[in-house]
Design a protein around this motif. Structure first.
Motif, mmCIF file in Angstrom:
data_model
loop_
_atom_site.group_PDB
_atom_site.id
_atom_site.type_symbol
_atom_site.label_atom_id
_atom_site.label_comp_id
_atom_site.label_asym_id
_atom_site.label_seq_id
_atom_site.Cartn_x
_atom_site.Cartn_y
_atom_site.Cartn_z
ATOM 1 N N PHE A 145 -2.064 9.283 9.334
ATOM 2 C CA PHE A 145 -1.052 8.272 9.652
ATOM 3 C C PHE A 145 -1.341 7.058 8.769
ATOM 4 C CE2 PHE A 145 -1.483 10.886 13.413
ATOM 5 C CZ PHE A 145 -0.166 11.144 13.750
ATOM 6 N N THR A 146 -0.275 6.421 8.273
ATOM 7 C CA THR A 146 -0.496 5.293 7.361
ATOM 8 C C THR A 146 0.233 4.023 7.783
ATOM 9 O OG1 THR A 146 1.319 6.120 6.001
ATOM 10 C CG2 THR A 146 -0.906 6.741 5.324
ATOM 11 N N LYS A 147 1.219 4.138 8.673
ATOM 12 C CA LYS A 147 1.943 2.943 9.117
ATOM 13 C C LYS A 147 1.205 2.346 10.322
ATOM 14 C CE LYS A 147 5.442 2.946 6.224
ATOM 15 N NZ LYS A 147 6.834 3.266 6.438
ATOM 16 N N PRO A 188 8.159 2.692 11.749
ATOM 17 C CA PRO A 188 8.420 3.285 13.059
ATOM 18 C C PRO A 188 7.832 2.417 14.177
ATOM 19 C CG PRO A 188 7.599 4.946 11.532
ATOM 20 C CD PRO A 188 7.451 3.616 10.853
ATOM 21 N N LEU A 225 7.575 6.998 19.264
ATOM 22 C CA LEU A 225 6.121 6.937 19.100
ATOM 23 C C LEU A 225 5.380 7.288 20.393
ATOM 24 C CD1 LEU A 225 5.264 3.889 16.756
ATOM 25 C CD2 LEU A 225 5.183 6.320 16.214
ATOM 26 N N PHE A 236 13.221 4.808 11.735
ATOM 27 C CA PHE A 236 12.803 3.714 10.846
ATOM 28 C C PHE A 236 13.757 3.619 9.666
ATOM 29 C CE2 PHE A 236 11.052 6.543 7.582
ATOM 30 C CZ PHE A 236 10.889 7.712 8.306
ATOM 31 N N ILE A 260 10.248 9.444 15.819
ATOM 32 C CA ILE A 260 10.192 8.182 15.059
ATOM 33 C C ILE A 260 11.570 7.852 14.490
ATOM 34 C CG2 ILE A 260 7.742 8.188 14.485
ATOM 35 C CD1 ILE A 260 8.412 9.373 11.769
ATOM 36 N N ALA A 316 2.306 3.324 14.072
ATOM 37 C CA ALA A 316 2.130 4.761 14.275
ATOM 38 C C ALA A 316 0.645 5.108 14.351
ATOM 39 C CB ALA A 316 2.801 5.541 13.145
ATOM 40 N N LYS A 323 0.842 -1.194 0.000
ATOM 41 C CA LYS A 323 0.000 0.000 0.000
ATOM 42 C C LYS A 323 0.881 1.249 0.000
ATOM 43 C CE LYS A 323 -3.445 2.205 2.979
ATOM 44 N NZ LYS A 323 -4.191 2.088 4.243
ATOM 45 N N PRO A 324 0.530 2.279 -0.790
ATOM 46 C CA PRO A 324 1.307 3.527 -0.737
ATOM 47 C C PRO A 324 1.148 4.198 0.617
ATOM 48 C CG PRO A 324 -0.590 3.734 -2.237
ATOM 49 C CD PRO A 324 -0.566 2.331 -1.759
ATOM 50 N N VAL A 325 2.270 4.480 1.265
ATOM 51 C CA VAL A 325 2.211 5.045 2.613
ATOM 52 C C VAL A 325 3.188 6.202 2.747
ATOM 53 C CG1 VAL A 325 1.478 2.966 3.829
ATOM 54 C CG2 VAL A 325 3.907 3.334 3.381
ATOM 55 N N SER A 326 3.007 6.944 3.824
ATOM 56 C CA SER A 326 3.979 7.961 4.197
ATOM 57 C C SER A 326 4.967 7.306 5.157
ATOM 58 C CB SER A 326 3.256 9.131 4.856
ATOM 59 O OG SER A 326 4.178 10.111 5.221
ATOM 60 N N CYS A 327 5.862 8.099 5.751
ATOM 61 C CA CYS A 327 6.865 7.486 6.622
ATOM 62 C C CYS A 327 6.296 7.167 7.991
ATOM 63 C CB CYS A 327 8.088 8.384 6.726
ATOM 64 S SG CYS A 327 7.721 9.982 7.436
ATOM 65 N N ILE A 328 5.093 7.648 8.301
ATOM 66 C CA ILE A 328 4.540 7.413 9.636
ATOM 67 C C ILE A 328 3.110 6.902 9.525
ATOM 68 C CG2 ILE A 328 3.910 9.853 9.817
ATOM 69 C CD1 ILE A 328 4.443 9.553 12.849
#
Lengths: 102, 415
Positions: B197-199, B355, B371, B349, B347, B202, A97-102
């Protein structure tokens, strides 16, 4: 005897993205596409193959990059994969999935 | 006498010049840095300028102050890089030959890529904070703004310091609370990604911050144009989001000289195809690329440039000795995330590890928490400005490992 690889048999993360993109098969892609009510045309396949090739090269993908690929433009990319074109096409292409760093 | 030429005297270029100075013999090598701007900007400080936390004069100093020893510094624009002839043309007409070239030309905002962004509302009700001028102009705007709908929009996902827009949203919330007008300000965060937030970890640990601060998130919004008449953002799939004040993070591109020289990636964003492990140019063996200028799938951030500079120093010395390039960059990145009112998260990584929570830089002791939102992280961020000017740019050793360490990180989280 043939082994039919289905979506169920490939390991995915909780959001349904393939864990190992090398396990991807076209059959699996069709199954995932059907969950989005998508029938894959040759244009879809071209985009999917391009995404997989770029991922293998280690390229971070964006919608703008797909639009500059020469295969499709951004508007058509939205028509091919309505809703969230990069996240949906990435899932069908078996890449993360395309993600950001966080 | 051989020539080491470094294009760009920002964070990455300055660090490389200073690091290599320690190893290259002055009788054998001459080092030259070229940059169009005589000022060195502390770019992390641009975030604080709009809110009056830093003054404009706190975030820049002369570049020449940070180039040590016998490094030549030329203030000039770069007209073209000609790698086949091992030379670089400057705007003034000067031609510089090189034996070894380091491209550290960085990334810049490109608002011209989005129709309407540079329209009548630009610098009136539409601002950026990724440039010195932008952050100073936004400071003046915020000082007199009495409230309305503030929209923070990311036009693209590959941007410098991807956490800065989040930090801007958090600091805006704190700023308007302190001014006593928070209830008159609606803050909306409009992103092309699936969320702020995508990870996974996190999201699990910090995901509620936006809700807690009353910031509305609009996901999956890929900006096509800005309608100046109706004051709306318009997405490629026809969605619209109105604004009174727009803080835009425009599309980021590499320097135009990369395009003029035909050195950019095929996507037209002017980032240079670079080996993600060795940092050597994919096309020319005596050209190396560092920092925001690369097309690496790593964050565009000073910490990344710092970790890369250690790897690149080793690889350049191997290259000059005719040895294989054995130092490998792992995508290590490390950054603070200001969350407002004297607190921050942190963070750490790399390419392969998201992260994770834990203690940093030392296991158990910390004192900073990964975090986690706390005061120690905020003090770390403020102290970092001193570290940046006095240790990082000059190439001094910092107590952080070059490749990411799993020490102190918790792989399984219980919340």
């Amino acid at each position: 005897m043939e082994t039919i690889v289905t979506a169920v048999e490939l390991q995915t993360n909780p959001e349904g993205y393939l864990v190992n993109y090398k396990e991807w098969t076209q059959e699996w892609a069709r199954e995932v596409a059907s969950t989005y009510q998508l029938e894959l045309t040759s244009k879809h396949w071209q985009v999917l193959e391009w995404l997989r090739a770029k991922h293998a090269e280690g390229v971070a993908l964006t919608i703008r990059k797909v639009g500059a690929s020469g295969i499709t433009d951004i508007k058509e990319f939205y028509q091919l994969f309505p809703g969230g074109p990069l996240k949906i096409s990435s899932k069908i292409a078996g890449i993360p999935k395309p993600v950001s760093c966080i | 006498m051989k020539n080491l030429l470094i294009l760009g005297g920002g964070t990455a270029g300055t660090m490389m010049a200073n690091r290599l100075q320690k190893f290259l013999k002055p009788n054998d090598w001459s080092t030259t840095v070229v940059d169009r701007d005589p000022n060195h900007y502390y770019q992390p400080g641009f975030l604080f300028v709009p809110f009056g936390i830093y003054r404009p004069e706190d975030v820049h100093k002369p570049k020449s102050d940070f180039l040590q020893g016998d490094i030549n510094f030329i203030v000039d624009g770069i007209a073209e890089i000609q790698p086949k002839d091992n030379c670089v043309l400057l705007d003034s007409g000067t031609v510089l030959g090189y034996d070894l070239l380091i491209v550290a030309t960085g990334a810049r905002i490109a608002p011209e890529e989005t129709p309407g962004l540079l329209g009548p509302l630009w610098k009136k009700d539409i601002f950026d904070f990724y440039t010195f001028e932008g952050s100073v102009a936004l400071r003046k705007k915020l000082e007199q703004w009495q409230g309305g709908k503030l929209v923070i929009n990311l036009a693209e996902t590959i941007i410098k310091c991807p956490v800065a827009p989040l930090e801007f949203a958090f600091l805006a919330d704190a700023y308007f609370r302190d001014r006593g007008i928070r209830e008159k300000v609606e803050i909306v965060y409009v992103t092309p990604l699936s969320g702020a937030f995508t990870k996974p970890k996190a999201t699990q640990l910090l995901g509620k911050l936006m809700e807690d601060k009353g910031i509305r998130v609009v996901p999956d919004f890929y900006l096509m144009e800005v309608d100046n008449e109706t004051r709306e953002l318009v997405s490629y799939d026809g969605k619209r989001e109105s604004f009174d004040l727009l803080v835009s993070i425009p599309v980021n591109k590499g320097d135009e000289v990369i395009e003029r020289s035909g050195l950019g990636d095929e996507d037209g964003l002017n980032f240079v195809p670079t080996d993600k492990r060795t940092l050597q140019s994919r096309k020319h063996s005596n050209v190396f690329v560092i920092g925001d200028a690369t097309n690496l799938p790593a964050s565009k951030a000073g910490s990344v440039a710092h970790f890369e500079s250690e790897i690149l120093t080793e690889n350049i010395l191997s290259y000059l000795a005719g040895q294989s390039l054995d130092a490998h960059f792992d995508g290590h990145s490390n950054c603070f995330i200001e969350t407002g009112h004297g607190k921050a998260a942190l963070i750490d990584f790399n390419y392969d590890t998201e992260p994770l929570p834990g203690k940093f830089p030392w296991p158990v002791i910390g004192p900073m928490g990964l975090l986690k939102v706390n005061r120690a992280n905020h003090w770390g961020k403020l102290a970092f400005r001193w570290v940046y000017w006095h240790m990082l740019l000059t190439g001094k050793h910092l107590p952080v490992s070059t490749n990411m360490s799993m020490a102190g990180k918790e792989v399984e989280v219980s919340v």
